[in-house]
Design an enzyme around this catalytic site. Sequence first.
Site, PDB file in Angstrom:
ATOM      1  N   GLU A  82       0.832  -1.202   0.000  1.00 21.75           N
ATOM      2  CA  GLU A  82       0.000   0.000   0.000  1.00 21.75           C
ATOM      3  C   GLU A  82       0.870   1.257   0.000  1.00 21.75           C
ATOM      4  O   GLU A  82       0.485   2.291  -0.553  1.00 21.75           O
ATOM      5  CB  GLU A  82      -0.950   0.005   1.202  1.00 21.75           C
ATOM      6  CG  GLU A  82      -2.064   1.047   1.086  1.00 21.75           C
ATOM      7  CD  GLU A  82      -3.152   0.854   2.114  1.00 21.75           C
ATOM      8  OE1 GLU A  82      -4.237   0.349   1.755  1.00 21.75           O
ATOM      9  OE2 GLU A  82      -2.922   1.208   3.293  1.00 21.75           O
ATOM     10  N   HIS A 101       6.257 -26.780   3.774  1.00 20.89           N
ATOM     11  CA  HIS A 101       5.403 -27.835   3.225  1.00 20.89           C
ATOM     12  C   HIS A 101       4.335 -27.257   2.307  1.00 20.89           C
ATOM     13  O   HIS A 101       3.336 -27.925   2.016  1.00 20.89           O
ATOM     14  CB  HIS A 101       4.772 -28.620   4.374  1.00 20.89           C
ATOM     15  CG  HIS A 101       5.791 -29.258   5.263  1.00 20.89           C
ATOM     16  ND1 HIS A 101       6.319 -30.508   5.020  1.00 20.89           N
ATOM     17  CD2 HIS A 101       6.416 -28.794   6.383  1.00 20.89           C
ATOM     18  CE1 HIS A 101       7.210 -30.800   5.958  1.00 20.89           C
ATOM     19  NE2 HIS A 101       7.290 -29.773   6.796  1.00 20.89           N
ATOM     20  N   LYS A 137     -13.996   1.861  -4.272  1.00 17.77           N
ATOM     21  CA  LYS A 137     -14.992   2.256  -3.270  1.00 17.77           C
ATOM     22  C   LYS A 137     -16.050   3.170  -3.884  1.00 17.77           C
ATOM     23  O   LYS A 137     -17.236   3.056  -3.572  1.00 17.77           O
ATOM     24  CB  LYS A 137     -14.292   2.948  -2.092  1.00 17.77           C
ATOM     25  CG  LYS A 137     -13.403   2.037  -1.276  1.00 17.77           C
ATOM     26  CD  LYS A 137     -13.029   2.636   0.065  1.00 17.77           C
ATOM     27  CE  LYS A 137     -12.125   3.819  -0.056  1.00 17.77           C
ATOM     28  NZ  LYS A 137     -11.642   4.297   1.259  1.00 17.77           N
TER      29      LYS A 137
END
Length: 547
Positions: free
Chosen positions: A356, A387, A508
Amino acid sequence: MPTDLHAWNALLRHHDTLRDAQMRDWFDREGAQRVAQCSLEAAGLYLDYSKNRITPQTMSLLMQLAAEAGVTRRRDAMFAGEHINTTEDRAVLHVALRAPAGAAFKVDGEAVVPAIHQVLARMRDFSARVRSGAWKGATGERITDVINIGIGGSDLGPRMVCRALSHLADADGHAAPRMHFVSNVDGTDLAETLVRLDPQRTLVIVCSKTFTTLETMANARSARAWFVASGVAEQDLAKHFVAVSTNTEAVREFGIDPANMFEFWDWIGGRFSLWSSVGLSITLAVGFDAFSDLLAGGHAMDEHFRTAPLERNMPVILGMLGVWYRNFWNLPTSCMAPYSTSLELFPAFLQQLEMESNGKSVQLDGQRIRTHTSPVVWGTAGTNGQHAYFQQIHQGSQVVPVDFVAPLVPPRRLPGHHAKLLANCFAQAEALMRGRSADELRASGLKDEVRIAHMVFDGNRPSNTLLMEDLTPNVLGALIALYEHRTFVQGVVWRINSFDQWGVELGKILARPIEAELTGTATGQHDASTAALIARARAVLKAGAAS
């Protein structure tokens, strides 16, 4: 442009001389001398950066690049309270939040440390009342559960710290409340939290700078409705809600007494805000003394960053190594691998901090940047990652620089466990550097050349290792501040503003009319794909409402 700097072009030429160099050869020749040259300690952290594709000349050129890019000048401007967040015309002074009471930090000529410590005093008193049981709910019950409602910086930082220091929850002799974090506007997040809780024993922190954040306010309103439905009167909600915000009027309109609001300031970016009242949840989880130690650790790293010469400055070294791999080796990702379950949320925190901050393509002067900026940051706690994705890191076609982080003393001890954990951490870093050749496999007795080809490890893959004696609040504060400053250094070199986030705004804005279309009859102008998605979702939503 950073690409116009003399040191940048010298590094391009220098990189060509190292294309075929092998780290294992450097270690075979230099041994302990290489480690001594490529390690340092600061603020309780030990950094070994010897397993990188670097020579003394590399580091000299990287430090020259940092100097030419103005890292020192920009750092001093930040500490002086200058408006280095140019697109929002704001100071960037999260370092003041962790400064001692006598420190002198100013924003627009006004001393800010006294106000910071007034808020800290309120946080100390409030957390003591909740943790001791003096703060009661509407029916006089002790608070046993706390929900922090926030998103982004109002969630990731406090959540990460509470997880990292959970072993200290009862260290001050009080029974700590259980902590819950709700961030997603997906109702499942809040619903699955509330179903486990008793409203009479629950406290909610609504954490939003503006008190208008869509996800946070939707969750806050639903939480308030839950309390009211359980029988808590409107006038008693003040015993179950507190706010962390800069918007007093919006807090009052929501129904929270401004006396229960903990303020912070617009010169604090969300992803740098855990040191402020946004860290109220931390004080409730582990006590104010631990939070104070966290601040002290961050301040210790601030002082190191502010005063150490570039070539012995831990944030600068890490930042410039990141630039080295992103821009000269063209490596698009980096991995954070903390070998500590307590630090399992640190990669997600770092992902927001770096991506960001530095996921930008425009320079401070408004010109498009001509080079790469932030890598994709990812990772999980070790040994789980071994793993999952370490196969790719060891033998994949794309080289991935790794930062290993490990406490030498575990927060919680079980006999025999921690030596195994550390052994795996150190072995992974060694294997990435040294690899395993076909000749070594043949010498071990293998004769099947096809199998040998599959078992070869090229090695020469870079990593840093950060060690701490144990995971205390102080050293955690230093670790967080280290990566904050590392991110800042890279932003300076790339000539970008690391303190805005305009990239999150457009989605947004577009979401608001789409929400109206999903819940009503309006039809907006969209591309064919988006229109089809809205139509499909609206049909299902309407069918569900009718059933």
